[in-house]
Design a protein around this motif. Structure first.
Motif, PDB file in Angstrom:
ATOM      1  N   THR A  67      22.267  -8.618  13.539  1.00  0.00           N
ATOM      2  CA  THR A  67      21.299  -7.640  13.038  1.00  0.00           C
ATOM      3  C   THR A  67      21.438  -6.343  13.821  1.00  0.00           C
ATOM      4  N   VAL A  68      21.561  -5.229  13.084  1.00  0.00           N
ATOM      5  CA  VAL A  68      21.749  -3.935  13.740  1.00  0.00           C
ATOM      6  C   VAL A  68      20.677  -2.919  13.356  1.00  0.00           C
ATOM      7  N   LYS A  69      19.786  -3.296  12.437  1.00  0.00           N
ATOM      8  CA  LYS A  69      18.747  -2.354  12.022  1.00  0.00           C
ATOM      9  C   LYS A  69      17.547  -3.111  11.473  1.00  0.00           C
ATOM     10  N   VAL A  70      16.360  -2.653  11.850  1.00  0.00           N
ATOM     11  CA  VAL A  70      15.108  -3.254  11.365  1.00  0.00           C
ATOM     12  C   VAL A  70      14.163  -2.126  10.972  1.00  0.00           C
ATOM     13  N   GLU A  71      13.653  -2.180   9.734  1.00  0.00           N
ATOM     14  CA  GLU A  71      12.713  -1.187   9.240  1.00  0.00           C
ATOM     15  C   GLU A  71      11.387  -1.870   8.921  1.00  0.00           C
ATOM     16  N   LEU A  72      10.298  -1.313   9.419  1.00  0.00           N
ATOM     17  CA  LEU A  72       8.973  -1.880   9.172  1.00  0.00           C
ATOM     18  C   LEU A  72       8.092  -0.825   8.521  1.00  0.00           C
ATOM     19  N   SER A  73       7.656  -1.116   7.284  1.00  0.00           N
ATOM     20  CA  SER A  73       6.819  -0.176   6.539  1.00  0.00           C
ATOM     21  C   SER A  73       5.354  -0.595   6.619  1.00  0.00           C
ATOM     22  N   PHE A  74       4.474   0.416   6.711  1.00  0.00           N
ATOM     23  CA  PHE A  74       3.038   0.171   6.820  1.00  0.00           C
ATOM     24  C   PHE A  74       2.346   0.494   5.504  1.00  0.00           C
ATOM     25  N   PRO A  75       1.256  -0.208   5.196  1.00  0.00           N
ATOM     26  CA  PRO A  75       0.588  -0.017   3.906  1.00  0.00           C
ATOM     27  C   PRO A  75      -0.125   1.333   3.829  1.00  0.00           C
ATOM     28  N   THR A  76      -0.198   1.869   2.622  1.00  0.00           N
ATOM     29  CA  THR A  76      -0.891   3.134   2.405  1.00  0.00           C
ATOM     30  C   THR A  76      -2.354   2.920   2.025  1.00  0.00           C
ATOM     31  N   ASP A  77      -2.683   1.704   1.551  1.00  0.00           N
ATOM     32  CA  ASP A  77      -4.077   1.450   1.186  1.00  0.00           C
ATOM     33  C   ASP A  77      -4.950   1.176   2.405  1.00  0.00           C
ATOM     34  N   HIS A  78      -4.333   0.747   3.511  1.00  0.00           N
ATOM     35  CA  HIS A  78      -5.047   0.550   4.773  1.00  0.00           C
ATOM     36  C   HIS A  78      -4.247   1.232   5.890  1.00  0.00           C
ATOM     37  N   PRO A  79      -4.213   2.557   5.897  1.00  0.00           N
ATOM     38  CA  PRO A  79      -3.372   3.277   6.876  1.00  0.00           C
ATOM     39  C   PRO A  79      -3.906   3.135   8.299  1.00  0.00           C
ATOM     40  N   LEU A  80      -3.004   3.261   9.250  1.00  0.00           N
ATOM     41  CA  LEU A  80      -3.338   3.196  10.667  1.00  0.00           C
ATOM     42  C   LEU A  80      -3.143   4.573  11.285  1.00  0.00           C
ATOM     43  N   ALA A  81      -4.153   5.040  11.993  1.00  0.00           N
ATOM     44  CA  ALA A  81      -4.071   6.369  12.590  1.00  0.00           C
ATOM     45  C   ALA A  81      -3.089   6.409  13.741  1.00  0.00           C
ATOM     46  N   SER A  82      -2.932   5.277  14.424  1.00  0.00           N
ATOM     47  CA  SER A  82      -2.056   5.247  15.592  1.00  0.00           C
ATOM     48  C   SER A  82      -1.107   4.058  15.521  1.00  0.00           C
ATOM     49  N   VAL A  83       0.185   4.330  15.576  1.00  0.00           N
ATOM     50  CA  VAL A  83       1.228   3.308  15.654  1.00  0.00           C
ATOM     51  C   VAL A  83       2.215   3.772  16.718  1.00  0.00           C
ATOM     52  N   MET A  84       2.241   3.075  17.852  1.00  0.00           N
ATOM     53  CA  MET A  84       3.112   3.482  18.960  1.00  0.00           C
ATOM     54  C   MET A  84       4.056   2.341  19.326  1.00  0.00           C
TER      55      MET A  84
END
Length: 257
Positions: A67-84
């Motif tokens: 594995t050389v790449k991992v993409e994680l998408s976040f939902p738009t219906d329950h957005p998060l103000a902070s992702v670090m």
């Protein structure tokens, strides 16, 4: 020389059956773990309205590729103000944001955009066959109107194969073939939930302190019970040993007679 099963001792047949059963169970266990999925695991308790540190666990399912790449998408219906994301040695991190149709209100201010995707790209490291990698994330403020956050992950191998973990699990239904990672949320406790990126862990520690004395009492009681049991077993062993000696003496007398 062939030996018929009818002439084999019963103990041998029983042991062979047990060994066969254990081997079969091992095969089933290994075949189940060979198909691990990408999951998200909280460190502590993820409470609604609070903050949490989680790990995105990515196993490598290929026997020949890494594995050389991992993409994680976040939902738009329950957005998060902070992702670090926390830096991971050997991986380059990219954070993408998107404008929100409805701004978020947090601590008296409005937030018009939120993180939509985090991408980890191999930069001197890979997830090889038979290995896994964890990617830590600090998330908040967690939504209060849902009991889970469904994330979608895309895993890319160095042979250009792509695994898409994007199917949303449904309550009461069988697990989909490629389930998306799900972060389950618990009801807010009202204690420590407002602490930025640390409230959940603090609540868990406080609870442990409350029960510390009781746990010590249980441990002392368990130790005392174990000591008493050991003494009883010791006496029983002596009695059984004496009985064996007596039986041997009687058997010897009968033979000599």
């Amino acid at each position: 020389m062939n030996v018929s099963r009818a002439f084999l001792p019963r103990t041998f047949v029983s042991r062979a059956a047990v060994a066969t059963g254990v081997a079969a169970s091992s095969v089933l266990l290994l075949s189940g773990t060979a198909f691990a999925h990408v999951t998200v695991q909280p460190q502590g308790q993820a409470a609604q309205g609070g903050y949490a540190t989680v790990n995105l666990k990515v196993p490598n399912e290929s026997d020949t590729a890494s594995t050389v790449k991992v993409e994680l998408s976040f939902p738009t219906d329950h957005p998060l103000a902070s992702v670090m994301p926390q830096p991971v040695p050997g991986w380059k991190i990219e954070v993408a944001k998107a404008k929100l149709a409805k701004p978020l209100e947090m601590e008296g201010s409005k937030i018009n955009e939120a993180v939509s995707k985090v991408t980890w790209t191999a930069d001197g490291s890979k997830i090889g066959p038979g290995q896994f990698q964890q990617f830590p994330l600090s998330l908040g403020q967690l939504p209060e109107d849902t009991d889970r956050i469904v994330l979608k992950a895309v895993q890319t191998y160095d042979n250009n194969e792509v695994a898409r973990w994007i199917e949303e699990p449904k309550d009461g239904a069988a697990e989909p073939e490629n389930p998306a990672p799900v972060l389950k949320l618990s009801a807010a406790t009202g204690e420590g939930d407002d602490d930025h990126h640390g409230g959940a862990a603090k609540g868990a520690d406080d609870k442990g302190d409350e029960h510390g004395d009781k746990a010590g009492e249980h441990n002392e009681a368990a130790a005392s019970s174990t000591d008493n049991a050991a003494r009883v077993l010791g006496v029983v062993g002596i009695v059984v040993g004496l009985a064996g000696v007596a039986f041997g003496v009687l058997a010897g007398r009968r033979r000599s007679a």
